[in-house]
Design a protein around this motif. Structure first.
Motif, short mmCIF file in Angstrom:
data_model
loop_
_atom_site.label_atom_id
_atom_site.label_comp_id
_atom_site.label_asym_id
_atom_site.label_seq_id
_atom_site.Cartn_x
_atom_site.Cartn_y
_atom_site.Cartn_z
N UNK A 472 57.21 30.67 3.31
CA UNK A 472 57.72 31.22 2.05
C UNK A 472 59.00 30.51 1.61
N UNK A 473 59.87 30.22 2.59
CA UNK A 473 61.13 29.54 2.27
C UNK A 473 60.87 28.16 1.67
N UNK A 474 59.93 27.44 2.29
CA UNK A 474 59.60 26.10 1.76
C UNK A 474 59.05 26.21 0.34
N UNK A 475 58.21 27.22 0.08
CA UNK A 475 57.70 27.40 -1.28
C UNK A 475 58.85 27.68 -2.26
N UNK A 533 52.11 22.82 -3.74
CA UNK A 533 52.04 22.23 -5.08
C UNK A 533 51.60 23.25 -6.13
N UNK A 534 50.69 24.15 -5.72
CA UNK A 534 50.27 25.20 -6.65
C UNK A 534 51.45 26.08 -7.06
N UNK A 535 52.24 26.47 -6.05
CA UNK A 535 53.41 27.32 -6.33
C UNK A 535 54.37 26.62 -7.31
N UNK A 536 54.53 25.31 -7.08
CA UNK A 536 55.42 24.55 -7.98
C UNK A 536 54.89 24.57 -9.40
N UNK A 537 53.57 24.38 -9.55
CA UNK A 537 52.99 24.37 -10.89
C UNK A 537 53.16 25.70 -11.59
N UNK A 538 52.96 26.78 -10.85
CA UNK A 538 53.15 28.11 -11.42
C UNK A 538 54.61 28.26 -11.87
#
Ligand code: ZN
Ligand code: ZN
Length: 587
Positions: A472-475, A533-538
């Motif tokens: 979670x921290x990395x996200x 990468x998905x989290x970044x896009x969101x």
């Protein structure tokens, strides 16, 4: 020396030579020569990040009969261990060629010798060797003037080029409880271009990041500049962007060669005002109280005399007076940085850049821990293994790298193949292989692996919990990076380290036939990367507002997790050792 020509101090170039670490003068200063300088009360700062380096070097002899004038306190080695000192950290910034090295040498001597006569009959303090060209006589003959012993390993064929490529610090004692640490930095506007300037800036930031506090950022300038370097603006704004806007009150301006402008900033003043007005941080003071005008030429005059150059009476008078002016300014400078300025402790440095910097330092510890937790969960789930793999971080020397091109031989840990950290020492070239610099990755600690036996259900649950917390921290950090990347034109270091780990597992799988476990790890790391990468896009499409405090709290919490903390501790040790190596103490 029979040189009867009078000299014009027309300094054309300066090369700065650093001493090796072999200065071992054991001369001691008799007690009667010590004078306690009364300084204003200081806010006490504990120096928790920088271990002190009690290296003796270049002890100066006091001038006989005039030693009571000595205002730089000289200490016996043993006494140092009995006092807790307050450190005044002063960062010096200046364009290449502004004469930072000369300034550092000069100010220490202004603080020691009240008059140039005392300096002439005494022994000037050499904080670092300096040489410069002097034009002498009616035909402007060039003479090289040297101060201090040169290091034969240094290249002196390019005078004028900034030799200082690393930060170095110089420490001297004032009174009984105060030490001044002057931090010399690579010159701005490096002749090797803007890439080098950016590297220099990163180096400066990583250096000061290890300090527990800063007292002053001292901008060195020449009076009567016709324009201020573009790099100066970029350097200055990067630094203030890093330290946060509260740094404004700790910024001071020092002008180096002001005899010709009657000890004023001259035409540089309006230029500087204009630039300061355009900065993102407003209200940076530029007033008499935080501006100091020296004359480095009077110091060079002193060195020229010691090199046997003669001067006419007019020049002698001129430098005599200039020395006194510089002494007065040095005392005012000292009073200001030790008294009026409030310490700026590192826990108040808050900015996007600073937060990103702290995150970057944790990327390898976090991702290596995540990879290892993945390994252990795979071992438990696939093999019901009672043996787990433990990370064992250790300290490395400063020039340690890993070559990504050279073949590494994976080692077997309970059927998991792991690439060991094969260290290569890289200075100008690699001492271990022939691959180029860009094939070598700098590392600031080494990882070894061990098998341990304490597996039970509870332990596995803990691993799952930690793994989840770190993921979670990395996200979060990844989203912070994309949310702020408009201001940070750097690459996503999390993503590139993830790619590197995935590539390693890929290589191992191709290299080894019994690769079941590594293959699962490879797939899991890929899934992890996809989710990242998905989290970044969101995050990009949501246009989240940046919550800096949340990031600071998160990185603090993460750094307290034992598996991460152990790795961060050895990184800190690595930085402390480096800073000690870069520090010279005048005792
Ligand atoms: Zn190699
Ligand atoms: Zn190598």
């Amino acid at each position: 020396m029979g040189c009867s020509q009078s000299a014009t101090i027309g300094i054309q170039s300066e090369s700065e030579i650093f001493p090796g670490s072999t200065h071992t003068s054991q001369e001691t200063i008799p007690n009667r020569n010590k004078r306690v300088e009364k300084l204003p009360a200081l806010e006490r700062v504990s120096l928790n990040n920088v271990r002190e380096h009690h290296q003796r070097f270049s002890l100066c002899s006091p001038t006989p009969g005039e030693s009571h004038q000595t205002r730089i306190q000289l200490q016996n080695f043993d006494e140092l261990n009995h006092f807790e000192y307050t450190f005044i950290n002063v960062l010096l910034l200046g364009e290449s060629g502004v004469g930072k090295s000369t300034f550092i040498n000069a100010i220490v001597n202004y603080l020691k010798f009240d008059t140039i006569e005392q300096a002439c009959s005494g022994q000037p303090i050499v904080l670092m060797p300096v040489s410069f060209l002097l034009t002498v006589g009616d035909n402007f003959e060039e003479r090289i003037i040297r101060f201090g012993n040169e290091d034969p390993n240094e290249d002196h064929h390019h005078p004028g080029q900034s030799v200082t490529q690393h930060c170095r610090s110089y420490v001297f004692t004032i009174g009984t409880r105060t030490k001044i640490r002057l931090i010399d930095t690579p010159g701005m506007g490096d002749t090797r271009g803007s890439d080098q300037d950016n590297l220099n800036m990163q180096h400066i930031l990583s250096f000061i990041n290890n300090l527990s506090h800063l007292n002053a950022i001292c901008i060195l300038l020449k009076p009567n500049e016709s324009r201020l370097n573009v790099v100066f603006r970029s350097y200055f704004s990067q630094l203030t962007d890093f330290l946060g806007e509260n740094i404004r009150n700790n910024i001071i301006f020092c002008f180096t060669n002001t005899r010709g402008t009657f000890f004023t900033p001259g035409n540089t003043a309006p230029l500087l005002k204009e630039i300061l007005g355009k900065f993102s941080i407003k209200n940076i003071p530029f007033k008499k109280s935080n501006t100091f005008c020296f004359d480095s030429e009077s110091f060079r005059y002193l060195i020229a005399i010691q090199n046997g150059i003669n001067f006419d009476d007019y020049q002698k008078e001129e430098y005599k007076e200039s020395w006194i002016n510089s002494v007065n300014e040095s005392n005012r400078f000292l009073g200001y940085i030790c008294g009026a300025l409030k310490t700026y402790p590192s826990d108040e440095w808050k900015s996007i850049n600073h937060a990103q910097f702290q995150i970057n330092q944790m990327i390898r510890p976090i991702l290596e821990t995540i990879r290892n937790l993945f390994r252990n969960l795979i071992l438990y789930e696939e093999k019901s293994s009672t043996q787990l793999i433990k990370l064992c971080p250790s300290v490395v020397a400063h020039s340690s790298t890993i070559c990504i091109k050279c073949n590494r031989v994976p080692k077997d840990y309970n059927e998991f193949w792991i690439y060991p950290d094969d260290l290569h020492t890289f200075s100008n070239k690699c001492l271990n292989c022939r691959c180029s610099r860009n094939r070598h990755i700098d590392i600031n600690y080494k990882l070894d692996y061990e098998l341990s036996n304490n597996v039970n259900k509870q332990f596995i649950d803990e691993i799952k919990l930690k793994s989840d917390q770190l993921n979670q921290a990395i996200f979060e950090f990844g989203c912070f990076f994309v949310d702020t990347s408009r201001t940070l034109k750097t690459n996503d270091l999390i993503l590139s380290f993830l790619n590197q780990m995935i590539e390693e597992e890929n290589q191992i799988c191709q290299l080894k036939t019994n690769n079941n476990l590594n293959l699962i790890l490879y797939k899991q790391l890929n899934q992890f990367k996809e989710e990242y990468e998905q989290r970044q896009n969101v995050s990009i499409s949501n246009k989240n507002s940046i919550n800096l405090n949340k990031i600071y709290i998160l990185s603090q919490n993460i750094s307290r997790i034992d598996l991460i903390e152990k790795q961060i501790d050895v990184i800190k040790q690595y930085h402390r050792t480096y800073m000690n190596e870069q520090e010279k103490q005048l005792l």
